[in-house]
Design a protein around this motif. Structure first.
Motif, mmCIF file in Angstrom:
data_model
loop_
_atom_site.group_PDB
_atom_site.id
_atom_site.type_symbol
_atom_site.label_atom_id
_atom_site.label_comp_id
_atom_site.label_asym_id
_atom_site.label_seq_id
_atom_site.Cartn_x
_atom_site.Cartn_y
_atom_site.Cartn_z
ATOM 1 N N MET A 65 0.827 -1.199 0.000
ATOM 2 C CA MET A 65 0.000 0.000 0.000
ATOM 3 C C MET A 65 0.868 1.260 0.000
ATOM 4 O O MET A 65 1.771 1.402 0.829
ATOM 5 C CB MET A 65 -0.911 -0.009 1.236
ATOM 6 N N PRO A 66 0.612 2.223 -0.901
ATOM 7 C CA PRO A 66 1.415 3.451 -0.956
ATOM 8 C C PRO A 66 0.991 4.471 0.096
ATOM 9 O O PRO A 66 0.743 5.651 -0.190
ATOM 10 C CB PRO A 66 1.154 3.954 -2.379
ATOM 11 N N LYS A 67 0.868 3.995 1.316
ATOM 12 C CA LYS A 67 0.534 4.808 2.488
ATOM 13 C C LYS A 67 1.431 4.332 3.630
ATOM 14 O O LYS A 67 1.993 3.237 3.573
ATOM 15 C CB LYS A 67 -0.933 4.638 2.905
ATOM 16 N N LEU A 68 1.547 5.116 4.679
ATOM 17 C CA LEU A 68 2.193 4.637 5.894
ATOM 18 C C LEU A 68 1.133 3.939 6.737
ATOM 19 O O LEU A 68 0.022 4.452 6.897
ATOM 20 C CB LEU A 68 2.823 5.790 6.664
ATOM 21 N N THR A 69 1.466 2.775 7.264
ATOM 22 C CA THR A 69 0.463 1.943 7.936
ATOM 23 C C THR A 69 0.889 1.595 9.359
ATOM 24 O O THR A 69 2.072 1.354 9.630
ATOM 25 C CB THR A 69 0.209 0.648 7.147
ATOM 26 N N ILE A 70 -0.098 1.552 10.239
ATOM 27 C CA ILE A 70 0.116 1.235 11.650
ATOM 28 C C ILE A 70 -0.870 0.153 12.069
ATOM 29 O O ILE A 70 -2.058 0.232 11.747
ATOM 30 C CB ILE A 70 -0.117 2.469 12.545
ATOM 31 N N SER A 71 -0.387 -0.848 12.793
ATOM 32 C CA SER A 71 -1.282 -1.801 13.452
ATOM 33 C C SER A 71 -1.376 -1.423 14.922
ATOM 34 O O SER A 71 -0.357 -1.302 15.607
ATOM 35 C CB SER A 71 -0.757 -3.232 13.322
ATOM 36 N N ALA A 72 -2.599 -1.222 15.397
ATOM 37 C CA ALA A 72 -2.858 -0.872 16.790
ATOM 38 C C ALA A 72 -3.453 -2.092 17.485
ATOM 39 O O ALA A 72 -4.612 -2.435 17.254
ATOM 40 C CB ALA A 72 -3.808 0.315 16.866
ATOM 41 N N ILE A 73 -2.643 -2.766 18.312
ATOM 42 C CA ILE A 73 -3.041 -4.055 18.879
ATOM 43 C C ILE A 73 -3.497 -3.910 20.327
ATOM 44 O O ILE A 73 -2.796 -3.340 21.165
ATOM 45 C CB ILE A 73 -1.867 -5.054 18.814
ATOM 46 N N HIS A 74 -4.677 -4.439 20.602
ATOM 47 C CA HIS A 74 -5.113 -4.661 21.978
ATOM 48 C C HIS A 74 -5.661 -6.078 22.042
ATOM 49 O O HIS A 74 -6.017 -6.671 21.023
ATOM 50 C CB HIS A 74 -6.184 -3.641 22.384
ATOM 51 N N GLY A 75 -5.691 -6.648 23.229
ATOM 52 C CA GLY A 75 -6.146 -8.034 23.347
ATOM 53 C C GLY A 75 -5.208 -8.960 22.604
ATOM 54 O O GLY A 75 -3.983 -8.854 22.725
ATOM 55 N N ALA A 76 -5.770 -9.850 21.793
ATOM 56 C CA ALA A 76 -4.966 -10.850 21.088
ATOM 57 C C ALA A 76 -4.636 -10.431 19.667
ATOM 58 O O ALA A 76 -5.479 -9.895 18.954
ATOM 59 C CB ALA A 76 -5.705 -12.185 21.071
ATOM 60 N N ALA A 77 -3.387 -10.700 19.275
ATOM 61 C CA ALA A 77 -2.983 -10.673 17.866
ATOM 62 C C ALA A 77 -2.263 -11.990 17.650
ATOM 63 O O ALA A 77 -1.094 -12.147 18.015
ATOM 64 C CB ALA A 77 -2.073 -9.493 17.562
ATOM 65 N N ALA A 78 -2.964 -12.958 17.092
ATOM 66 C CA ALA A 78 -2.455 -14.322 17.045
ATOM 67 C C ALA A 78 -2.562 -14.899 15.642
ATOM 68 O O ALA A 78 -3.442 -14.525 14.864
ATOM 69 C CB ALA A 78 -3.233 -15.209 18.025
ATOM 70 N N GLY A 79 -1.640 -15.810 15.322
ATOM 71 C CA GLY A 79 -1.703 -16.527 14.065
ATOM 72 C C GLY A 79 -1.753 -15.586 12.876
ATOM 73 O O GLY A 79 -0.925 -14.690 12.726
ATOM 74 N N LEU A 80 -2.750 -15.790 12.019
ATOM 75 C CA LEU A 80 -2.915 -14.940 10.843
ATOM 76 C C LEU A 80 -3.138 -13.482 11.234
ATOM 77 O O LEU A 80 -2.731 -12.573 10.511
ATOM 78 C CB LEU A 80 -4.083 -15.450 9.987
ATOM 79 N N GLY A 81 -3.745 -13.254 12.384
ATOM 80 C CA GLY A 81 -3.917 -11.890 12.868
ATOM 81 C C GLY A 81 -2.578 -11.204 13.088
ATOM 82 O O GLY A 81 -2.416 -10.016 12.774
ATOM 83 N N LEU A 82 -1.595 -11.931 13.603
ATOM 84 C CA LEU A 82 -0.263 -11.370 13.792
ATOM 85 C C LEU A 82 0.447 -11.189 12.462
ATOM 86 O O LEU A 82 1.107 -10.166 12.234
ATOM 87 C CB LEU A 82 0.567 -12.247 14.730
ATOM 88 N N SER A 83 0.329 -12.170 11.556
ATOM 89 C CA SER A 83 0.920 -12.013 10.223
ATOM 90 C C SER A 83 0.420 -10.735 9.570
ATOM 91 O O SER A 83 1.198 -9.966 8.979
ATOM 92 C CB SER A 83 0.572 -13.209 9.327
ATOM 93 N N MET A 84 -0.874 -10.489 9.679
ATOM 94 C CA MET A 84 -1.472 -9.300 9.089
ATOM 95 C C MET A 84 -0.917 -8.040 9.732
ATOM 96 O O MET A 84 -0.569 -7.076 9.031
ATOM 97 C CB MET A 84 -2.996 -9.358 9.243
#
Length: 265
Positions: free
Chosen positions: A102-121
């Motif tokens: 994506m030609p944007k700057l991207t941030i993942s904001a994690i609360h609770g669980a980030a697991a498996g495919l969720g973490l890969s993403m």
């Protein structure tokens, strides 16, 4: 900031304020488990944001009590069709490519669980920040699968080959401070997650952001072939692993909340 636009599907909510798009996964009843509908809707939403010239920054988050618990286990229990699995993994690959390139700057904001495919993403974004109490895990091994969604690629880039292998094989659930120490994520929110994300967003908005995006594009393009190869290798391996006795035992044990009895077959 004044709201400029909001778009909503059953599983994804996009809100655009000035130069920032917040993309929220919206399956809170399943901790934002990634089923086929959510993967498709999220890919479409991200593609639309990618084409929006008014947006410079994208924040990816989860509604409810967690970022994303990963692939939908109930969907795995109900589907053993190889063609359906192949289609889903192709859609996952499309999602990850859309997010990573994506030609944007991207941030993942994690609360609770980030697991498996969720973490890969989450790792497909440029910056990963988490609440201190978040649970971070590349835990495919618990159901006898390999990481997908580019998990091998993203972890190897952060941890090196040996570190990535060990983290994948162990499948350990980490609190955010440990994940930061291992360099799996980029920051732990000292106060509220919302405040930490806003501080990062404002710092970027006050920077020469187009130059930053060009650097991102140069490095992403350099790595395009490698990521594509990893995604294809993961698709082949995952299809194979889904047919094993250990995987069937793993998902049954997960649903039954007991320790699996793996036999290496």
């Amino acid at each position: 900031m004044n709201t400029e636009a909001t778009s909503t599907t059953k599983t994804v909510i996009v809100t655009i304020k000035e130069r920032v798009a917040v993309v929220a996964l919206n399956r809170p009843e399943s901790f934002n488990a990634l089923n086929q509908e959510l993967v498709k809707d999220l890919t479409v939403a991200l593609k639309e944001v990618s084409q929006n010239e008014a947006v410079d920054i994208v924040v990816l988050k989860g509604n409810g009590r967690g970022f994303s618990s990963g692939g939908d286990i109930k969907m795995m229990l109900n589907s053993t069709n190889k063609a359906d699995l192949g289609d889903l993994l192709s859609e996952v690959s499309s999602l990850i490519q859309t997010l990573y390139f994506m030609p944007k700057l991207t941030i993942s904001a994690i609360h609770g669980a980030a697991a498996g495919l969720g973490l890969s993403m989450a790792l497909a974004t440029d910056y990963v920040i988490a609440e201190a109490s978040s649970k971070i895990a590349m835990n495919f091994i618990g159901i006898a699968l390999v990481p997908d969604g580019g998990g091998h690629y993203f972890l190897e880039r952060r941890l090196g080959e040996v570190g990535a292998k060990h983290l994948i094989w162990e499948g350990k659930v980490m609190k955010a401070p440990e994940a930061l120490e291992k360099k799996v994520i980029d920051a732990v929110a000292e106060g509220s997650l919302e405040e930490a994300v806003e501080n990062k967003v404002q710092a970027w908005l006050n920077s020469p952001i187009q130059a930053m995006i060009e650097t991102k594009k140069i490095l992403a393009e350099k790595n395009r072939t490698l990521l594509m190869n990893v995604l294809e290798s993961e698709k082949i391996a995952q299809s194979k692993m889904r047919q094993t006795q250990d995987h069937q035992e793993g998902i049954k044990a997960f649903v039954e909340k007991r320790k699996p009895n793996f036999i290496g077959k």
